[in-house]
Design a protein around this motif. Structure first.
Motif, short mmCIF file in Angstrom:
data_model
loop_
_atom_site.label_atom_id
_atom_site.label_comp_id
_atom_site.label_asym_id
_atom_site.label_seq_id
_atom_site.Cartn_x
_atom_site.Cartn_y
_atom_site.Cartn_z
N ALA A 2 33.00 53.09 39.20
CA ALA A 2 33.96 52.12 39.72
C ALA A 2 35.10 51.93 38.73
N GLU A 3 35.74 53.02 38.38
CA GLU A 3 36.83 52.96 37.42
C GLU A 3 37.99 52.15 37.97
N GLY A 4 38.47 51.21 37.19
CA GLY A 4 39.64 50.44 37.57
C GLY A 4 39.38 49.35 38.60
N HIS A 5 38.14 49.11 38.97
CA HIS A 5 37.83 48.07 39.95
C HIS A 5 37.26 46.86 39.23
N ASP A 6 37.70 45.68 39.65
CA ASP A 6 37.19 44.44 39.09
C ASP A 6 36.30 43.80 40.14
N HIS A 7 35.03 43.69 39.83
CA HIS A 7 34.07 43.16 40.79
C HIS A 7 33.67 41.73 40.45
N ALA A 12 34.62 32.38 35.66
CA ALA A 12 34.40 31.53 36.84
C ALA A 12 33.29 32.11 37.71
N ALA A 13 33.31 33.41 37.94
CA ALA A 13 32.31 34.04 38.79
C ALA A 13 30.93 33.98 38.14
N TRP A 14 30.86 34.29 36.86
CA TRP A 14 29.56 34.27 36.18
C TRP A 14 28.97 32.86 36.17
N THR A 15 29.79 31.87 35.89
CA THR A 15 29.29 30.50 35.85
C THR A 15 28.79 30.06 37.23
N ALA A 16 29.54 30.37 38.27
CA ALA A 16 29.13 30.00 39.62
C ALA A 16 27.80 30.66 39.98
N MET A 59 41.61 26.76 37.34
CA MET A 59 42.04 26.54 35.96
C MET A 59 42.48 27.84 35.29
N GLY A 60 42.44 28.95 36.02
CA GLY A 60 42.91 30.22 35.47
C GLY A 60 41.83 31.10 34.89
N MET A 61 40.56 30.77 35.11
CA MET A 61 39.47 31.57 34.56
C MET A 61 38.90 32.54 35.57
N GLY A 62 39.55 32.69 36.70
CA GLY A 62 39.09 33.61 37.74
C GLY A 62 39.86 34.91 37.67
N LYS A 63 39.74 35.68 38.73
CA LYS A 63 40.43 36.97 38.81
C LYS A 63 41.94 36.75 38.91
N LYS A 64 42.65 37.50 38.12
CA LYS A 64 44.12 37.41 38.14
C LYS A 64 44.65 38.11 39.38
#
Length: 74
Positions: A2-7, A12-16, A59-64
């Protein structure tokens, strides 16, 4: 792979996911221990994870956001 993919590898995702996982574990343990009232109350933990993730994302800690695509003419 999965080169170049953000999953969703963001704080934010890890904490949730961790909060929701804890909620599932607690409710599962309480179900086995035959504590119906505590089981139903423990299910409140699961949506709390979603709320915490949404707040952290705002708050800006998620996916850009992805930069806009540039389309060139022929």
């Amino acid at each position: 792979m999965a080169e170049g993919h953000d999953h969703g590898h963001t704080p934010a995702a890890w904490t949730a996911v961790v909060i929701m996982f804890i909620g599932f574990c607690v409710s599962g343990a309480l179900m086995v221990m035959d504590q119906p009232v505590a089981f139903w109350l423990s299910l409140i933990i699961i949506p709390v994870g979603g709320v915490v993730g949404a707040v952290m994302r705002s708050m800006g800690m998620g996916k850009k956001p992805a930069p806009p695509l540039r389309v060139t003419g022929d």
